[in-house]
Write a protein that holds these residues in place. Structure first.
Motif, mmCIF file in Angstrom:
data_model
loop_
_atom_site.group_PDB
_atom_site.id
_atom_site.type_symbol
_atom_site.label_atom_id
_atom_site.label_comp_id
_atom_site.label_asym_id
_atom_site.label_seq_id
_atom_site.Cartn_x
_atom_site.Cartn_y
_atom_site.Cartn_z
ATOM 1 N N ARG A 388 0.815 -1.219 0.000
ATOM 2 C CA ARG A 388 0.000 0.000 0.000
ATOM 3 C C ARG A 388 0.849 1.271 0.000
ATOM 4 O O ARG A 388 0.342 2.343 -0.310
ATOM 5 N N GLN A 664 -8.391 -0.256 -3.669
ATOM 6 C CA GLN A 664 -9.151 -0.766 -2.526
ATOM 7 C C GLN A 664 -10.397 -1.523 -2.995
ATOM 8 O O GLN A 664 -10.740 -2.575 -2.441
ATOM 9 N N HIS A 667 -9.292 -4.823 -4.217
ATOM 10 C CA HIS A 667 -8.952 -5.608 -3.021
ATOM 11 C C HIS A 667 -10.221 -6.150 -2.366
ATOM 12 O O HIS A 667 -10.295 -7.334 -1.999
ATOM 13 N N TYR A 684 -2.504 -4.665 -0.832
ATOM 14 C CA TYR A 684 -3.703 -4.920 -1.627
ATOM 15 C C TYR A 684 -3.615 -6.363 -2.124
ATOM 16 O O TYR A 684 -2.557 -6.797 -2.596
#
Length: 701
Positions: A388, A664, A667, A684
């Motif tokens: 990240r 995100q 993810h 992720y």
């Protein structure tokens, strides 16, 4: 083959090339052993030279040889004993030409497959027979030879190489020349593979060989791929995570790992050029022969469609394996994290434990006694783990004075998620340097040395002030770096096909086509020849996206215009503001039902995508997932856009927020994140079953 017979066979060749038997034997037994094998069906000669006497060393040519060798063995079924490599001092003019004539010329039979590769310096040289013209030449390891009267260079003419390739009795010949011939006066960023032109004489033996070849009947029409199409372009090297390589060789071999070479050469070069753009180079690879609509080679074994790498060794415990991962996109490899997962053909999963350069160690999650691990097994990506905390890395040019580098380091340190390195020491995304024509101005450059628009300071402006001006630009470039990390056309298991088209009154004209290949049942659908990705100004454009999966597909389009302005696709709906009569335009999800096709933007005169600006370069990422982009849409809706300048594909103001929200969302779509909680906190986790990210780039003229 008896040693005496071998020496007798090659004796006449050595005599023509001016090599003594003692010089030849100094290579040792490796070459003899390669020739002593039974008659092969696939032959390769790979040449790489980093170290030249009295010339600045190159860095990536030996890696190029390794990239090609591993590709040919693990991907295309070559036997290691049939691949002859000549590196460093072994790659003299005499040995290269002798190896070509004997290893390839005398062994290749009709129908056999032959690959030739050269990585090293190129240059221009005058011929005695034509003093007014300069010819392209490859620079051998023994650059020059001593002469009492004049300088003699041991170059191999490009024409000689092309004639040698044509002299082979098989028509299945592919050559890769990762070199260039025009040395630029100043070089910023990446190393280039070109020397200044020479007015020296060529060796008599080279001219004799050329004359001899010109008198022969040459049956073959080889495919010759060159690193550049424009004579004034430079073949460049790149510095990656723990290794250097030729940009062209790396991009080409990476493509051939992940994709089937059943595509035509035009399609292949389109993909490779796209990769080169992402690596900071405007190199345009070229085909030197007239086989544009043919395939590179029919190398592929039946039934295999792509891989990210292969198993190269198995440790004694039977659980730990060594991997070669040259099939991952270069920008992804740098951040490919621990706990990423790859699958074998037997469906077992390997969990990544460490990585150094192109090699990695992984552990098998469960040993299947009925299908034991084997060296050479291909591995395909299953789960991508990315950190990240990815930064944008700026290289400080070595042409800056010490105090300038100190000031620049301090100024860049004030930005979150931006780090600096010394150019040439570690991988970087861009270069901060002085402008060549005005030394008292600074600017931001691509790794290929191209100035990024609107990044220059004023004349005489302090370094810190110029850097401070870059704040919004750095944020945009970091955002683009993040969404490029989603690219997975080769490994995605989500069936998707997207075509970039120019709308016309008759029928749409295809500019570029991309599709996920792991979901194809046959290789036939990706053989279509495509035109060059150049779009005339004033064109009306659209994407045609086919959801070939059995699940709804949600879509986001992000991009970079002219390497400076972020753009996004805007699909609006009007909503009523609570407790008022006002309405507000909000972006909405774009969803494609299973088995259906959608055009972006929808055909609507009031909402057209028209290319109105000339000389612009567009890079766009079409990202599709099986779950809604809730966070990404929310981030897009937080920015205020001017309706007049927006259009269907318009400016993206908060690009970094959107890019982070995008990762995100991808993810969140991964079902594996719950069983990888320890990894999820700082990474992720992206499952290839749940997303596809296709890259498009084109130029407006």
């Amino acid at each position: 083959m008896k040693r005496r017979r071998f020496l007798h066979r090659i004796g006449s060749i050595l005599a023509v090339l001016g090599v003594t038997e003692a010089e030849w034997l100094s290579l040792g037994n490796r070459y003899y052993q390669a020739l002593a094998q039974p008659s092969p069906r696939k032959l390769a000669l790979l040449i790489g030279i980093n170290q030249y006497p009295k010339i600045s060393a190159l860095s990536g040519c030996l890696t190029d040889v390794e990239l090609q060798r591993e590709l040919l063995i693990h991907r295309f079924g070559f036997q290691g004993s049939d691949i002859l490599t000549l590196t460093e001092e072994e790659a003299s003019r005499e040995f290269i030409e002798a190896a070509f004539l004997d290893h390839l010329g005398k062994q290749a039979k009709p129908g056999d497959l032959v690959v030739f590769h050269f990585s090293g310096y190129g240059s221009r040289v005058k011929l005695e027979t034509s003093s007014d013209t300069m010819q392209n030449a490859l620079v051998a390891a023994n650059v020059s030879k001593k002469s009492q009267d004049e300088k003699i260079v041991n170059y191999i003419l490009e024409e000689t190489i092309l004639l040698l390739l044509r002299s082979l009795t098989t028509d299945r010949v592919t050559a890769v020349l990762d070199t260039s011939y025009y040395a630029l006066s100043t070089v910023l960023g990446l190393k280039i593979r070109a020397l200044q032109e020479s007015v020296a004489k060529l060796a008599t033996e080279e001219l004799d060989l050329l004359k001899q070849l010109k008198t022969q009947k040459l049956p073959s029409t080889p495919i010759v791929l060159a690193a550049t199409s424009n004579p004034m372009q430079s073949a460049r090297e790149g510095l990656f995570s723990g290794f250097s390589a030729g940009l062209f060789t790396y991009a080409l071999t990476q493509y051939l790992w992940e994709f089937t070479p059943a595509t035509t050469i035009q399609v292949t070069l389109s993909h490779v050029e796209n990769s080169l753009n992402k690596l900071g180079s405007k190199q345009q690879p070229a085909l030197l022969t007239n086989k544009k609509n043919q395939h590179i080679t029919s190398l592929m074994p039946d039934g295999i469609i792509g891989a990210e790498g292969a198993v190269t060794a198995i440790e004694e415990d039977g659980k730990t394996v060594h991997l070669w991962l040259a099939g991952l996109p270069p920008q992804v490899l740098l951040y490919y994290g621990v706990n990423s997962r790859l699958t074998l053909a037997t469906t077992e999963q390997l969990v990544l434990r460490s990585r150094t350069g192109l090699t990695a160690k992984a552990q098998i999650s469960k040993i299947d006694s009925t299908n034991p691990l084997q060296v050479g097994q291909l591995v395909q990506e299953a789960v991508r783990v990315l950190p990240r905390n990815i930064n944008l890395t700026i290289a400080l040019d070595t042409g800056l004075e010490r105090i300038e580098r100190v000031d620049a380091t301090s100024a860049f340190a004030a930005f979150p998620r931006v780090s600096t390195v010394v150019a040439g020491e570690k991988p970087a995304d861009y270069i901060f340097a002085k402008l060549e024509e005005i030394a008292s101005r600074y600017g931001l450059f691509s790794l290929g040395g191209e100035l990024i628009p609107n990044t220059t300071g004023e004349v005489g402006e302090a370094v810190k002030l110029t850097v401070q001006r870059l704040a919004p630009k750095l944020s945009t470039l970091l955002a683009a770096k993040l969404w490029r990390l989603t690219e997975n056309q080769g490994s995605s298991r989500l069936a998707l096909k997207a075509t970039l088209e120019i709308i016309s009154d008759i029928s749409p004209r295809v500019v570029m086509q991309r599709e996920t290949v792991r979901t194809l049942k046959t290789e036939t659908s990706i053989k279509k020849s495509l035109p060059t990705a150049i779009v005339p100004i004033g064109s009306r454009m659209q994407y045609r996206v086919e959801n070939q999966s059995d699940r709804p597909a949600y879509l986001i389009l992000l991009g970079l215009k002219n390497n400076q302005t972020a753009v996004a696709f805007h699909s609006e709906e009007t909503t009523q503001e609570p407790n008022t009569a006002d309405t507000k335009a909000l972006l909405k999800e774009v969803v494609i039902p299973p088995g259906e096709t959608l055009t972006l933007p929808q055909t609507n005169a009031a909402f057209e995508w028209v290319i109105s600006e000339p000389a612009f370069f567009y890079e766009q990422q079409l990202i599709v997932a099986t779950s809604p982009f809730s966070g990404t849409i929310a981030a897009l809706n937080t920015a205020k856009y001017s309706t007049a300048e927006q259009g269907p594909i318009g400016p993206l103001l908060n690009s970094l927020d959107v890019a982070q929200a995008l990762l995100q969302d991808l993810h969140n779509a991964s079902a594996l994140k719950t069983e990888m909680n320890g990894t999820a906190a700082d990474s992720y986790i992206l499952d290839v079953n749940n997303w596809a990210s296709l890259s498009f780039s084109f130029q407006v003229v």
